[in-house]
Write an enzyme that holds these catalytic residues in place. Structure first.
Site, PDB file in Angstrom:
ATOM      1  N   SER A 200      -3.966   6.591  -6.672  1.00  0.00           N
ATOM      2  CA  SER A 200      -3.656   5.577  -5.667  1.00  0.00           C
ATOM      3  C   SER A 200      -3.619   6.088  -4.237  1.00  0.00           C
ATOM      4  O   SER A 200      -3.815   5.322  -3.307  1.00  0.00           O
ATOM      5  CB  SER A 200      -2.330   4.906  -6.004  1.00  0.00           C
ATOM      6  OG  SER A 200      -1.293   5.859  -6.002  1.00  0.00           O
ATOM      7  N   HIS A 228      -4.408   0.776 -10.688  1.00  0.00           N
ATOM      8  CA  HIS A 228      -5.224   0.432  -9.513  1.00  0.00           C
ATOM      9  C   HIS A 228      -6.685   0.181  -9.884  1.00  0.00           C
ATOM     10  O   HIS A 228      -7.504  -0.102  -9.013  1.00  0.00           O
ATOM     11  CB  HIS A 228      -5.163   1.542  -8.463  1.00  0.00           C
ATOM     12  CG  HIS A 228      -3.922   1.526  -7.638  1.00  0.00           C
ATOM     13  ND1 HIS A 228      -3.744   0.685  -6.564  1.00  0.00           N
ATOM     14  CD2 HIS A 228      -2.772   2.241  -7.749  1.00  0.00           C
ATOM     15  CE1 HIS A 228      -2.558   0.896  -6.023  1.00  0.00           C
ATOM     16  NE2 HIS A 228      -1.940   1.828  -6.729  1.00  0.00           N
ATOM     17  N   LYS A 264      -0.609  -5.853  -9.679  1.00  0.00           N
ATOM     18  CA  LYS A 264      -1.627  -5.502  -8.680  1.00  0.00           C
ATOM     19  C   LYS A 264      -2.816  -6.457  -8.817  1.00  0.00           C
ATOM     20  O   LYS A 264      -2.643  -7.659  -8.656  1.00  0.00           O
ATOM     21  CB  LYS A 264      -2.012  -4.026  -8.842  1.00  0.00           C
ATOM     22  CG  LYS A 264      -0.867  -3.096  -8.445  1.00  0.00           C
ATOM     23  CD  LYS A 264      -1.220  -1.628  -8.488  1.00  0.00           C
ATOM     24  CE  LYS A 264      -0.028  -0.827  -7.955  1.00  0.00           C
ATOM     25  NZ  LYS A 264       0.322   0.308  -8.795  1.00  0.00           N
TER      26      LYS A 264
END
Ligand SMILES: *Cc1c(COP(=O)(O)O)cnc(C)c1O
Length: 411
Positions: A200, A228, A264
């Site tokens: 990340s 992510h 996310k």
């Protein structure tokens, strides 16, 4: 109750906070007063309101404020109330949990999946549950903090579980760690290898095909935390393994265990999951302390997350849109500003600036130009490598990027 300012805690805490303030490292909590989207309304300390382009959220696909995601949550709230008031195994498993877990397993290409209130929680459940004495966990040195803490916790709960760390994405070092584990007389059980899919802070990705090969050679389970990467990487947003073509014709993925977040790209609400074989999931349900002793994912959140993943599965073009706008952003920063941006196939575009205080000051200045990008410094990243981390979203337009470039040029 101690109220004195001279207790050991009071003294050292004041010292820490003063040190952070005097060196310009204090993190300020920015307040939003609108949904998460390409543009958000912020309330500053003086009470003033500002619409700013948000380029630091993990709302990669722009699903956080999607009408289907919102409606699913509202419907579930009406149908099931505020929450489970229970852990999963007592009376906290509702229809939307099953629906979401089925979707996750299908999306990830695994036999089964199980949800938690966060990926942090999922990861904390994983190793202390699946490991037994004689096992070893081998980890990339830049893995997420939840992996680090899960590895710290495991030998406390299960004495005799070993751990090893290899230099970030160094496949020779990884092989050496596996070889060492193989020859270690104390390693009599299972070898587990864990890596972030997308890292990340740099936005670089794990060498999953090489890791798969090494794991096969040493009989290790390959675990990937792709928080992510889910929704971002690969043609249909499955994740970093899809980017590398590690999905067979039946949709089964070549990763043994996934952990990931629902907070996310996959909706931006909250929640985390483990996706793996049915047996591994069954063991987690039976023995995982964070699910045995802590509440289920709220039903409304589960319903929203399910709608988000279904939306992505129905509209894979969102992933391409994210890729296109990210490419444009990188090009514009490189060609039209004096800053450099780290290259990567992900939607994370970090600009390294050096000192923590510099990153924080730049982030603050950008707010004056109605750009919201957070500066990251120590201890989130190593000392001297502080950065502005720009994160793109499919919700962003070229106009938003152009405004960012203009602001960067005025710094
Ligand atoms: C963000 C992130 C997490 C934490 O996810 P939560 O659901 O917010 O707990 C875990 N692992 C990685 C790799 C992440 O990037």
């Amino acid at each position: 109750m101690p109220t004195a300012t001279d207790t050991p805690f009071a003294v050292r805490t004041k010292e820490t906070l003063d040190m952070l303030a005097s060196s310009g490292q204090t993190k300020v909590l920015q307040t939003l007063d609108s949904p998460m989207d390409a543009v958000v309304t912020m309330i500053d300390d003086d009470g003033s309101k500002h619409d700013r382009i948000c380029m630091c959220s993990n709302n990669y696909l722009g699903l956080a404020n999607h009408s289907d995601v919102i409606d699913a949550g509202i419907e579930a709230l009406k149908q099931y109330g505020a929450g489970t008031a229970s852990v999963r195994f007592i009376c906290g498993t509702f229809t939307p949990h099953h629906a979401l877990e089925k979707t996750i397993a299908e999306f990830m290409g695994t036999e089964s999946a199980y949800t938690f209130v966060s990926c942090w929680n999922a990861t904390e459940a994983l190793f202390p549950t699946v490991c037994e004495p004689g096992d070893i966990i081998i980890s990339d040195s830049l893995n997420h903090a939840c992996i680090v803490d899960s590895m710290r916790l495991t030998p406390v709960i299960k004495k005799g579980v070993k751990k090893a760390i290899y230099a970030h994405s160094d496949m020779d070092a990884c092989k050496a760690a596996l070889e060492k584990a193989k020859n270690d007389p104390e390693v009599t059980g299972q070898i587990w290898l864990i890596t972030d899919g997308v890292f990340s802070m740099e936005g670089d990705i794990a060498h999953l095909p090489e890791l798969r090969k090494l794991c096969d050679e040493y009989g290790a389970y390959l675990c990937v935390d792709d928080s992510h990467g889910h929704g971002v990487m690969g043609k249909t947003g499955r994740g970093t393994h899809e980017h590398f073509g590690m999905i067979d014709e039946n949709g089964k993925s070549q990763i043994d265990v996934f952990t990931g977040t629902l907070g996310k790209g996959l909706g931006g609400g909250a929640g985390g999951f483990i996706a793996a074989s049915q047996d591994l999931i069954d063991l987690i349900i039976q023995r995982g302390r964070p699910t045995l002793f802590s509440n289920a994912l709220p039903v409304t959140v589960a319903a929203s997350a399910n709608a988000a993943i279904r939306t992505l599965m129905n509209e894979p073009q969102r992933v391409q849109k994210l890729r296109d706008i990210t490419k444009y952003c990188r090009e514009q920063i490189k060609n039209k500003t004096s800053f450099d941006v780290l290259e990567s196939p992900t939607a994370i575009c970090p600009i390294i600036v050096g000192e923590t205080a510099t990153a924080i000051a730049m982030s603050k200045k950008l707010l004056d130009h109605n750009i919201f990008v957070i500066g990251f410094g120590y201890p989130v990243v190593p000392e001297g490598e502080a950065r502005l981390r720009i994160q793109m979203s499919a919700a962003h337009t070229k106009d938003h990027v152009d405004q960012l470039v203009e602001a960067l040029n005025q710094l």
